[in-house]
Motif scaffolding. Structure first.
Motif, PDB file in Angstrom:
ATOM      1  N   GLY A  27     -73.006   9.619  33.993  1.00  0.00           N
ATOM      2  CA  GLY A  27     -74.326   9.204  34.517  1.00  0.00           C
ATOM      3  C   GLY A  27     -75.368  10.292  34.764  1.00  0.00           C
ATOM      4  N   LYS A  28     -75.281  11.631  33.944  1.00  0.00           N
ATOM      5  CA  LYS A  28     -76.170  12.668  34.107  1.00  0.00           C
ATOM      6  C   LYS A  28     -76.769  13.047  32.701  1.00  0.00           C
ATOM      7  CE  LYS A  28     -73.208  14.700  37.746  1.00  0.00           C
ATOM      8  NZ  LYS A  28     -72.618  16.124  38.520  1.00  0.00           N
ATOM      9  N   LYS A  29     -77.546  14.082  33.084  1.00  0.00           N
ATOM     10  CA  LYS A  29     -78.321  14.663  31.932  1.00  0.00           C
ATOM     11  C   LYS A  29     -77.140  15.746  31.548  1.00  0.00           C
ATOM     12  CE  LYS A  29     -83.169  14.167  33.352  1.00  0.00           C
ATOM     13  NZ  LYS A  29     -84.301  14.828  33.726  1.00  0.00           N
ATOM     14  N   PRO A  30     -77.173  15.912  30.060  1.00  0.00           N
ATOM     15  CA  PRO A  30     -76.331  17.151  29.548  1.00  0.00           C
ATOM     16  C   PRO A  30     -76.299  18.342  30.237  1.00  0.00           C
ATOM     17  CG  PRO A  30     -77.340  16.028  27.745  1.00  0.00           C
ATOM     18  CD  PRO A  30     -78.078  15.481  28.967  1.00  0.00           C
ATOM     19  N   GLU A  31     -77.528  18.783  30.677  1.00  0.00           N
ATOM     20  CA  GLU A  31     -77.871  20.071  31.342  1.00  0.00           C
ATOM     21  C   GLU A  31     -77.017  20.037  32.934  1.00  0.00           C
ATOM     22  OE1 GLU A  31     -81.888  18.465  31.356  1.00  0.00           O
ATOM     23  OE2 GLU A  31     -80.139  18.351  30.210  1.00  0.00           O
ATOM     24  N   ASP A  32     -76.906  18.842  33.351  1.00  0.00           N
ATOM     25  CA  ASP A  32     -76.619  18.724  34.776  1.00  0.00           C
ATOM     26  C   ASP A  32     -74.972  18.679  34.927  1.00  0.00           C
ATOM     27  OD1 ASP A  32     -79.153  19.009  35.673  1.00  0.00           O
ATOM     28  OD2 ASP A  32     -79.382  16.675  35.693  1.00  0.00           O
ATOM     29  N   LEU A  33     -74.342  18.604  33.823  1.00  0.00           N
ATOM     30  CA  LEU A  33     -72.906  18.317  33.957  1.00  0.00           C
ATOM     31  C   LEU A  33     -72.074  19.461  34.372  1.00  0.00           C
ATOM     32  CD1 LEU A  33     -72.066  17.007  30.154  1.00  0.00           C
ATOM     33  CD2 LEU A  33     -71.793  15.691  32.448  1.00  0.00           C
ATOM     34  N   THR A  34     -71.060  19.279  35.159  1.00  0.00           N
ATOM     35  CA  THR A  34     -70.189  20.261  35.858  1.00  0.00           C
ATOM     36  C   THR A  34     -68.970  20.352  35.351  1.00  0.00           C
ATOM     37  OG1 THR A  34     -69.511  18.629  37.805  1.00  0.00           O
ATOM     38  CG2 THR A  34     -71.701  19.868  37.844  1.00  0.00           C
ATOM     39  N   ILE A  35     -68.214  21.388  35.897  1.00  0.00           N
ATOM     40  CA  ILE A  35     -66.789  21.177  35.175  1.00  0.00           C
ATOM     41  C   ILE A  35     -66.010  20.079  35.922  1.00  0.00           C
ATOM     42  CG2 ILE A  35     -64.476  22.637  35.672  1.00  0.00           C
ATOM     43  CD1 ILE A  35     -66.232  23.581  33.961  1.00  0.00           C
ATOM     44  N   ASP A  36     -66.300  19.710  37.204  1.00  0.00           N
ATOM     45  CA  ASP A  36     -65.693  18.614  37.717  1.00  0.00           C
ATOM     46  C   ASP A  36     -65.674  17.241  36.931  1.00  0.00           C
ATOM     47  OD1 ASP A  36     -64.630  19.980  39.924  1.00  0.00           O
ATOM     48  OD2 ASP A  36     -66.252  19.572  41.339  1.00  0.00           O
ATOM     49  N   ASP A  37     -67.008  17.276  36.542  1.00  0.00           N
ATOM     50  CA  ASP A  37     -67.307  15.949  35.705  1.00  0.00           C
ATOM     51  C   ASP A  37     -66.424  15.861  34.397  1.00  0.00           C
ATOM     52  OD1 ASP A  37     -69.482  15.045  37.030  1.00  0.00           O
ATOM     53  OD2 ASP A  37     -70.901  16.528  36.328  1.00  0.00           O
ATOM     54  N   LEU A  38     -66.156  17.172  33.848  1.00  0.00           N
ATOM     55  CA  LEU A  38     -65.420  16.995  32.580  1.00  0.00           C
ATOM     56  C   LEU A  38     -63.953  16.646  32.953  1.00  0.00           C
ATOM     57  CD1 LEU A  38     -66.948  20.162  30.821  1.00  0.00           C
ATOM     58  CD2 LEU A  38     -67.424  17.802  30.612  1.00  0.00           C
ATOM     59  N   LYS A  39     -63.382  16.937  34.384  1.00  0.00           N
ATOM     60  CA  LYS A  39     -62.163  16.884  34.570  1.00  0.00           C
ATOM     61  C   LYS A  39     -62.021  15.494  35.361  1.00  0.00           C
ATOM     62  CE  LYS A  39     -61.016  21.701  35.523  1.00  0.00           C
ATOM     63  NZ  LYS A  39     -60.604  22.568  36.778  1.00  0.00           N
ATOM     64  N   ASN A  40     -63.113  15.032  35.523  1.00  0.00           N
ATOM     65  CA  ASN A  40     -63.064  13.272  36.338  1.00  0.00           C
ATOM     66  C   ASN A  40     -62.287  12.299  35.298  1.00  0.00           C
ATOM     67  OD1 ASN A  40     -64.278  10.535  36.629  1.00  0.00           O
ATOM     68  ND2 ASN A  40     -64.780  11.884  38.565  1.00  0.00           N
ATOM     69  N   GLU A  41     -61.420  11.719  36.065  1.00  0.00           N
ATOM     70  CA  GLU A  41     -60.418  10.967  35.165  1.00  0.00           C
ATOM     71  C   GLU A  41     -61.271   9.551  34.699  1.00  0.00           C
ATOM     72  OE1 GLU A  41     -57.446  11.121  34.119  1.00  0.00           O
ATOM     73  OE2 GLU A  41     -57.415  13.320  34.934  1.00  0.00           O
ATOM     74  N   THR A  42     -62.126   9.120  35.407  1.00  0.00           N
ATOM     75  CA  THR A  42     -62.975   7.926  34.927  1.00  0.00           C
ATOM     76  C   THR A  42     -63.921   8.634  33.954  1.00  0.00           C
ATOM     77  OG1 THR A  42     -63.025   6.973  37.135  1.00  0.00           O
ATOM     78  CG2 THR A  42     -64.534   6.439  35.434  1.00  0.00           C
ATOM     79  N   VAL A  43     -64.528   9.555  33.921  1.00  0.00           N
ATOM     80  CA  VAL A  43     -65.205  10.019  32.667  1.00  0.00           C
ATOM     81  C   VAL A  43     -64.214  10.227  31.376  1.00  0.00           C
ATOM     82  CG1 VAL A  43     -66.587  11.995  31.905  1.00  0.00           C
ATOM     83  CG2 VAL A  43     -66.845  11.418  34.385  1.00  0.00           C
ATOM     84  N   ILE A  44     -63.272  10.729  31.529  1.00  0.00           N
ATOM     85  CA  ILE A  44     -62.351  11.279  30.568  1.00  0.00           C
ATOM     86  C   ILE A  44     -61.842   9.872  29.887  1.00  0.00           C
ATOM     87  CG2 ILE A  44     -60.073  11.942  29.671  1.00  0.00           C
ATOM     88  CD1 ILE A  44     -60.316  14.154  31.966  1.00  0.00           C
ATOM     89  N   GLU A  45     -61.476   8.837  30.709  1.00  0.00           N
ATOM     90  CA  GLU A  45     -61.033   7.622  30.230  1.00  0.00           C
ATOM     91  C   GLU A  45     -62.190   7.080  29.327  1.00  0.00           C
ATOM     92  OE1 GLU A  45     -60.812   3.407  29.732  1.00  0.00           O
ATOM     93  OE2 GLU A  45     -62.348   4.267  31.147  1.00  0.00           O
ATOM     94  N   ILE A  46     -63.539   7.162  29.819  1.00  0.00           N
ATOM     95  CA  ILE A  46     -64.536   6.342  28.994  1.00  0.00           C
ATOM     96  C   ILE A  46     -64.766   7.072  27.713  1.00  0.00           C
ATOM     97  CG2 ILE A  46     -67.111   6.283  28.884  1.00  0.00           C
ATOM     98  CD1 ILE A  46     -66.985   5.893  31.906  1.00  0.00           C
ATOM     99  N   VAL A  47     -64.704   8.364  27.832  1.00  0.00           N
ATOM    100  CA  VAL A  47     -64.863   9.192  26.500  1.00  0.00           C
ATOM    101  C   VAL A  47     -63.639   9.105  25.551  1.00  0.00           C
ATOM    102  CG1 VAL A  47     -65.087  11.556  25.450  1.00  0.00           C
ATOM    103  CG2 VAL A  47     -66.355  11.038  27.488  1.00  0.00           C
ATOM    104  N   ARG A  48     -62.546   8.963  26.114  1.00  0.00           N
ATOM    105  CA  ARG A  48     -61.372   8.621  25.451  1.00  0.00           C
ATOM    106  C   ARG A  48     -61.435   7.168  24.628  1.00  0.00           C
ATOM    107  NH1 ARG A  48     -57.502   9.410  28.980  1.00  0.00           N
ATOM    108  NH2 ARG A  48     -56.867  11.299  28.240  1.00  0.00           N
ATOM    109  N   THR A  49     -61.839   6.232  25.561  1.00  0.00           N
ATOM    110  CA  THR A  49     -62.015   4.877  24.895  1.00  0.00           C
ATOM    111  C   THR A  49     -62.952   4.915  23.699  1.00  0.00           C
ATOM    112  OG1 THR A  49     -61.325   3.897  27.016  1.00  0.00           O
ATOM    113  CG2 THR A  49     -62.673   2.562  25.370  1.00  0.00           C
ATOM    114  N   ILE A  50     -64.038   5.525  24.033  1.00  0.00           N
ATOM    115  CA  ILE A  50     -65.217   5.528  22.879  1.00  0.00           C
ATOM    116  C   ILE A  50     -64.588   6.410  21.699  1.00  0.00           C
ATOM    117  CG2 ILE A  50     -67.246   6.735  21.994  1.00  0.00           C
ATOM    118  CD1 ILE A  50     -68.269   6.423  25.088  1.00  0.00           C
ATOM    119  N   GLU A  51     -63.947   7.502  21.743  1.00  0.00           N
ATOM    120  CA  GLU A  51     -63.446   8.196  20.743  1.00  0.00           C
ATOM    121  C   GLU A  51     -62.192   7.441  19.961  1.00  0.00           C
ATOM    122  OE1 GLU A  51     -64.159  11.334  19.172  1.00  0.00           O
ATOM    123  OE2 GLU A  51     -66.029  10.539  19.992  1.00  0.00           O
ATOM    124  N   SER A  52     -61.648   6.466  20.687  1.00  0.00           N
ATOM    125  CA  SER A  52     -60.581   5.656  19.908  1.00  0.00           C
ATOM    126  C   SER A  52     -61.124   4.901  18.708  1.00  0.00           C
ATOM    127  CB  SER A  52     -59.622   4.764  20.832  1.00  0.00           C
ATOM    128  OG  SER A  52     -60.879   3.681  21.354  1.00  0.00           O
TER     129      SER A  52
END
Length: 233
Positions: free
Chosen positions: A204-229
């Motif tokens: 829920g952020k702009k690309p330039e506002d992403l943080t390391i914590d966002d990339l490690k967030n399990e909910t975020v990872i699950e969303i990206v993993r589902t799209i990439e499936s």
């Protein structure tokens, strides 16, 4: 097998590191000559040179344009400064340009990656590898806006109200059968930018506002993993 490999891809440490330097996707020129100037012979003090040569390391998507304008630049420079200039063009993929600079096999005066997302990545890797306290890629100027879009059959997009990556996530969770294609993020700048946008929408952020914590967030990872499936090579 392709889908399983893609799922694993997003939890690998090296891949997440690639996404830590987030900026909007622009083609950028970045001067890095200052880092290498101390390793090159200094001017003899005899005044202005009559001829200079420098290396220009850039990426293949703009090869035709660069090759066309470089001779014109050399003529313009000669007419303006009365100094002959020879630009040595070196073209390859963006990730390869980063590797060549980091391992010292190329020492360009000017570096032009396919997107500015690689500048922070380059600087982070440079500081970690060399122990330097100074960035290597500096004084960069964005030249071209590179949009990333979702394209598909209009009837399908209208039927399922697809306007962004989160809609692809919704369809995947609802069990809608569809295929989604983009280039390999480890090989293609376009693929890398696409995955960054997936993470941004998931967080829920702009690309330039992403943080390391966002990339490690399990909910975020699950969303990206589902799209990439649903992704295919």
């Amino acid at each position: 097998m392709i889908k399983n490999k893609r799922k694993i891809l997003f939890v690998r440490r090296g891949y997440l590191l690639l996404l830590t330097g987030i900026l909007l996707g622009f083609v950028a020129f970045s001067a890095i000559s200052m880092i290498y100037s101390s390793r090159r012979p200094q001017d003899s003090g005899m005044g202005m040179p009559t001829e200079i040569e420098f290396d220009f390391l850039y990426t293949s998507e703009k090869q035709g344009w660069i090759e066309q304008v470089t001779p014109k630049f050399e003529v313009w420079f000669k007419e303006l400064f009365n100094i002959s200039v020879n630009v040595r063009l070196i073209v390859t993929g963006t990730h390869d340009t980063v590797n060549r600079i980091l391992d010292g096999s190329e020492r360009p005066t000017v570096w032009s990656p396919a997107s500015s997302i690689w500048i922070s990545y380059m600087n982070t890797k440079w500081l970690n590898i060399t122990g330097s306290v100074h960035d290597i890629a500096v004084d960069w100027t964005p030249l071209v806006l590179s949009p990333v879009v979702i394209a598909g059959w209009g009837s399908y997009l209208d039927e399922h109200n697809v306007t962004g990556f989160m809609d692809l996530y919704r369809l995947a969770k609802e069990g809608v059968d569809f295929k989604y294609g983009h280039p390999d993020p480890l090989l293609s700048n376009g693929g890398t930018m696409t995955v960054i946008l997936e993470f941004a929408e998931a967080a829920g952020k702009k690309p330039e506002d992403l943080t390391i914590d966002d990339l490690k967030n399990e909910t975020v990872i699950e969303i990206v993993r589902t799209i990439e499936s649903k992704a295919i090579a």
